[in-house]
Design an enzyme around this catalytic site. Structure first.
Site, PDB file in Angstrom:
ATOM      1  N   HIS A  74       0.708  -1.095   0.000  1.00 50.72           N
ATOM      2  CA  HIS A  74       0.053   0.166   0.070  1.00 50.72           C
ATOM      3  C   HIS A  74       0.813   1.104  -0.012  1.00 50.72           C
ATOM      4  O   HIS A  74       0.356   2.290  -0.190  1.00 50.72           O
ATOM      5  CB  HIS A  74      -1.043  -0.049   1.281  1.00 50.72           C
ATOM      6  CG  HIS A  74      -0.407   0.238   2.460  1.00 50.72           C
ATOM      7  ND1 HIS A  74      -0.188  -0.953   3.292  1.00 50.72           N
ATOM      8  CD2 HIS A  74      -0.049   1.282   3.140  1.00 50.72           C
ATOM      9  CE1 HIS A  74       0.422  -0.238   4.556  1.00 50.72           C
ATOM     10  NE2 HIS A  74       0.347   0.974   4.342  1.00 50.72           N
ATOM     11  N   ASP A 121       0.281  -7.593   1.873  1.00 48.15           N
ATOM     12  CA  ASP A 121       0.476  -6.264   1.783  1.00 48.15           C
ATOM     13  C   ASP A 121       2.090  -6.214   1.714  1.00 48.15           C
ATOM     14  O   ASP A 121       2.761  -5.235   2.315  1.00 48.15           O
ATOM     15  CB  ASP A 121       0.123  -5.752   2.855  1.00 48.15           C
ATOM     16  CG  ASP A 121       0.017  -3.845   2.850  1.00 48.15           C
ATOM     17  OD1 ASP A 121       0.289  -3.761   1.655  1.00 48.15           O
ATOM     18  OD2 ASP A 121      -0.087  -3.254   3.682  1.00 48.15           O
ATOM     19  N   GLY A 161       3.647   6.373   7.724  1.00 52.08           N
ATOM     20  CA  GLY A 161       4.902   6.504   7.436  1.00 52.08           C
ATOM     21  C   GLY A 161       6.047   5.669   7.763  1.00 52.08           C
ATOM     22  O   GLY A 161       6.951   5.319   7.143  1.00 52.08           O
ATOM     23  N   ASN A 162       5.628   4.864   8.879  1.00 49.73           N
ATOM     24  CA  ASN A 162       6.456   3.800   9.395  1.00 49.73           C
ATOM     25  C   ASN A 162       6.157   2.476   8.261  1.00 49.73           C
ATOM     26  O   ASN A 162       6.818   1.348   8.596  1.00 49.73           O
ATOM     27  CB  ASN A 162       5.963   3.401  10.796  1.00 49.73           C
ATOM     28  CG  ASN A 162       7.101   4.165  11.712  1.00 49.73           C
ATOM     29  OD1 ASN A 162       6.628   4.820  12.596  1.00 49.73           O
ATOM     30  ND2 ASN A 162       8.434   3.938  11.607  1.00 49.73           N
ATOM     31  N   SER A 163       5.218   2.636   7.568  1.00 53.12           N
ATOM     32  CA  SER A 163       4.662   1.294   6.806  1.00 53.12           C
ATOM     33  C   SER A 163       5.711   0.837   5.950  1.00 53.12           C
ATOM     34  O   SER A 163       6.334   1.675   5.262  1.00 53.12           O
ATOM     35  CB  SER A 163       3.660   1.799   5.934  1.00 53.12           C
ATOM     36  OG  SER A 163       2.391   1.390   6.654  1.00 53.12           O
ATOM     37  N   GLY A 180      -7.331 -27.421  -2.920  1.00 53.08           N
ATOM     38  CA  GLY A 180      -8.377 -27.479  -3.507  1.00 53.08           C
ATOM     39  C   GLY A 180      -9.619 -28.018  -2.733  1.00 53.08           C
ATOM     40  O   GLY A 180     -10.478 -29.081  -2.853  1.00 53.08           O
TER      41      GLY A 180
END
Length: 502
Positions: free
Chosen positions: A137, A167, A239-241, A297
């Site tokens: 992101h 992510d 902002g640490n992401s 499956g």
């Protein structure tokens, strides 16, 4: 220049309390970055202290040496993209001049005005030749990605591959001899609740910031199938992401991704995707540019304590219960609904969530060995996994209807499915028996069954008539069983429910 909004807002509603889980994402450019200091000489990490030392002495006196060691491998990420201008085609929207601009502004079909927006995030270098890990992101929808290093140098980056399910994104810059960090062991024995950790990143655009705390909890799931988050109280903000969560040896044991917060700021509940998950995803992105997860499956569900009495040979609630086996690798290998998978390639399967993660991590086209419990007997079953990305969304047709009649028992009234009943309950299948009545005081109601649910199997045996149900329940009572297992479908989704034999 317009700031990019954080698109990762997830609201979790709880009784009398609204808590926001904010994907840290790209922080708004709220302040100029401070002057970046030159990289310092690499030093040895903080040394572990012996158990004989007092609890006070076991706290690190400083994280400075560790921060100095790993800082050269942590990066700030600046992304840029074109976004619609505020107000779209009508800059006077919401004002007395709105109608004027609607009449004389851009005509229908004309492209809305756009402008460029910047946003910030974090990442870390994992190889000397320029591979960089961050959150998906952070870089989603960006057409320009710039990497700023601790030394102050800056390079453009390209996207190697992304995985929205975890992510995670892998970037690449053209460079050599870059300082880098390695993934560490994020297992429960190596990264324990209470262990010290250190987070690094670019919170709120401040650049190269360090925070420290402990592992608060493990194995957290937020919203994804493959979630395995480490919870920490180290301060993490927007902002640490994409930034790393380090152990005391300077190894990355998590990628900072999200926080729980009522106000958008850190309150000491942060989440980092475990390196055990990230390293596997990064390996596939690096090799293929995409993920290639294994696919069994079969649909699975958790084994609950109330099911134990209905599953011969199972002493406690463990393993993963197979609830449906449509066309796919599981059926080809001989797996059946009602089987309990106890081991995966020799590793113990503790629950259904862990089983799904094992399958995905194994990769496509791999042959694995499942330890299966069926009718009180255990045996091994070899399965060649397919690829999940190719198989998602596939469905298997159901069978055909039979005559109408009813079974009453177990707190239920089960009826055969006729065209009229199928229309009445909006059923997507005509196989099995539909619950047309339910005793609200029964265990069936207490365990979530409802009118309109379809029972397709009883005691791992497909049922098409009420007489079959009567025969199976009678045999179960005579054999001394205390409960019987029903395979129930609601909206096409199957799950097993154990009901006591009255």
């Amino acid at each position: 220049m317009t700031q990019k909004p954080d698109l990762g807002l997830l609201s979790l509603v709880r009784p009398r309390k609204l808590v926001s889980a904010l994907m840290l994402g790209s922080a708004l450019t709220m302040a100029l970055l401070p002057q970046v200091l030159p990289a310092q000489e690499v030093v040895t990490p903080v040394q572990a202290l012996t158990p004989e030392q007092s609890p006070v002495e076991m706290r690190p006196l400083s994280f400075a040496d560790l921060a100095e060691q790993v800082s050269p491998a942590v990066v700030n990420i600046t992304t840029s993209m074109l976004v619609a201008a505020p107000g779209g085609n009508n800059p006077a929207e919401g004002t007395p001049f709105e109608d004027f601009f609607r009449q004389f502004g851009p005509r229908s079909g004309e492209q809305a005005p756009t402008q460029r927006a910047n946003a910030l995030g974090s990442g870390f270098v994992i190889s000397a030749d320029g591979y960089i890990v961050t959150n998906n992101h952070v870089i989603a929808d960006a057409d320009q990605i710039q990497i700023e290093f601790f030394s102050g140098d800056s390079l453009p980056a390209t996207v190697v591959g992304t995985d929205p399910n975890t992510d995670i994104a892998l970037l690449k810059v053209e460079a050599s001899d870059l300082p880098y960090v390695e993934f560490g062991d994020s297992s429960e024995t190596a990264a324990r609740v209470g262990d010290w950790v250190m987070a690094m990143g670019n919170p709120l655009g401040q650049g190269f910031s360090v925070s420290a705390g402990i592992i608060s909890a493990r194995n957290r799931a937020l919203s994804g199938t493959y979630d395995d988050y480490i919870q920490t109280d180290a301060a993490i903000n927007r902002g640490n992401s994409g930034g790393p969560l380090f152990n005391m040896e300077g190894q990355v044991i998590g990628v900072n991704t999200a926080i729980l917060s009522p106000n958008g700021g850190s309150i000491g509940i942060g989440f980092a995707m475990s390196s055990e998950v990230v390293s596997g995803v990064v390996g596939q992105l690096r090799e293929f540019g995409e993920t290639r997860r294994g696919w069994l499956g079969a649909r699975v569900q958790a084994v609950t304590q109330d099911m134990v009495g209905a599953l011969p040979g199972l002493e406690n609630a463990r393993g993963a219960l197979i609830s449906d086996v449509p066309e796919g690798p599981a059926r080809e290998a001989g797996l059946q609904a009602g089987d309990v998978v106890l081991t995966f390639d020799g590793a113990t399967v503790t629950d259904s969530r862990g089983f799904v993660q094992m399958i995905g991590a194994a990769g496509a086209d791999q042959t694995v060995t499942l330890g299966v419990l069926r009718d009180g007997e255990t045996f091994d079953l070899a399965v060649t996994l397919g690829r999940r990305e190719e198989a998602e969304g596939q469905l298997t047709p159901q069978g055909l209807p039979t005559e109408q009649s009813q079974y009453e028992g177990l707190g239920l009234t089960l009826s055969q499915i006729t065209p009229q009943i199928a229309q009445q309950f909006n059923l997507g299948t005509d196989t099995g028996l539909v619950i047309t009545e339910i005793d609200p005081a029964s265990e069936a109601a207490a365990r979530g069954l409802a009118v309109g649910d379809v029972v397709s199997d009883v005691a791992n045996t497909p049922v098409a008539t009420p007489a079959q149900v009567e025969e199976i329940v009678t045999a179960a009572r005579e054999s001394g069983r205390t409960s019987v297992m029903l395979l129930v479908r609601r909206g096409g989704d199957p799950r097993f429910v154990a009901l006591p034999l009255e």
